[in-house]
Design a protein around this motif. Structure first.
Motif, PDB file in Angstrom:
ATOM      1  N   THR A  30       0.735  -1.298  -0.026  1.00 44.17           N
ATOM      2  CA  THR A  30       0.208   0.050  -0.059  1.00 44.17           C
ATOM      3  C   THR A  30       0.866   1.360  -0.139  1.00 44.17           C
ATOM      4  N   PRO A  31       1.873   1.284   1.033  1.00 42.15           N
ATOM      5  CA  PRO A  31       2.411   2.631   0.848  1.00 42.15           C
ATOM      6  C   PRO A  31       3.230   2.973  -0.494  1.00 42.15           C
ATOM      7  N   ALA A  34       0.704   3.959  -3.094  1.00 41.33           N
ATOM      8  CA  ALA A  34       0.189   5.360  -2.710  1.00 41.33           C
ATOM      9  C   ALA A  34       1.042   6.213  -3.221  1.00 41.33           C
ATOM     10  N   ARG A  35       2.533   6.068  -2.887  1.00 43.30           N
ATOM     11  CA  ARG A  35       3.641   7.020  -3.071  1.00 43.30           C
ATOM     12  C   ARG A  35       3.628   7.316  -4.867  1.00 43.30           C
ATOM     13  N   ILE A  39       0.323  10.065  -3.331  1.00 43.84           N
ATOM     14  CA  ILE A  39      -0.337  10.274  -1.889  1.00 43.84           C
ATOM     15  C   ILE A  39       0.811   9.978  -0.913  1.00 43.84           C
ATOM     16  N   ASP A  40       1.248  11.034  -0.452  1.00 42.43           N
ATOM     17  CA  ASP A  40       2.362  11.088   0.611  1.00 42.43           C
ATOM     18  C   ASP A  40       2.284  12.175   1.496  1.00 42.43           C
ATOM     19  N   LEU A  42       0.933   8.567   3.589  1.00 43.84           N
ATOM     20  CA  LEU A  42      -0.353   7.888   3.697  1.00 43.84           C
ATOM     21  C   LEU A  42      -0.838   7.800   5.024  1.00 43.84           C
ATOM     22  N   HIS A  46      -6.539   7.625   5.104  1.00 47.83           N
ATOM     23  CA  HIS A  46      -6.363   6.854   3.500  1.00 47.83           C
ATOM     24  C   HIS A  46      -6.331   5.286   3.743  1.00 47.83           C
ATOM     25  N   LEU A  47      -5.847   4.766   4.599  1.00 43.53           N
ATOM     26  CA  LEU A  47      -5.896   3.464   4.953  1.00 43.53           C
ATOM     27  C   LEU A  47      -7.384   2.787   5.260  1.00 43.53           C
ATOM     28  N   ILE A  95      -4.876   1.995  -5.162  1.00 40.86           N
ATOM     29  CA  ILE A  95      -3.907   1.419  -4.194  1.00 40.86           C
ATOM     30  C   ILE A  95      -4.403   0.278  -3.484  1.00 40.86           C
TER      31      ILE A  95
END
Length: 105
Positions: A30-31, A34-35, A39-40, A42, A46-47, A95
């Motif tokens: 996921t991280p 997302a990056r 999206i950073d 996270l 978001h999760l 994501i």
């Protein structure tokens, strides 16, 4: 179909970056996904949305639309757009490792 590596595992994605096999997704990816989607950091919020989208897919066979996501996730549509500015349903689905929801451009 291109292959990418997330959390040390190579997975197949389509030209838009969506997993071609949602079964290849793992939460520890996921991280990185997302990056890649800008999206950073996270956040827990978001999760929460990503996990909800994944759950909806597993239950119903498709990801929710933005409108449905706003109703079922406990996160308002306005906040969804703050969390995922380039399209909440589409980005959260990507994501979460699921196919692009119907109706997303």
């Amino acid at each position: 179909m291109p292959n990418v590596t997330y959390a040390g595992t190579q997975v197949s994605v389509n030209d838009e970056g969506f997993f071609t096999d949602p079964g290849q997704w793992r939460e520890d990816m996921t991280p990185e996904i997302a990056r890649e989607a800008d999206i950073d950091p996270l956040t827990e919020q978001h999760l929460r949305v990503v996990k909800h989208v994944r759950h909806e897919y597993e239950e119903k066979g498709s990801g929710p639309t933005v409108r449905a996501l706003g109703k079922s996730s406990g996160v308002s549509v306005k906040e969804l757009y703050e969390l995922f500015p380039k399209g909440p349903a589409k980005l959260a689905a990507r994501i979460a490792g699921i196919p692009k929801p119907r109706g997303c451009i």
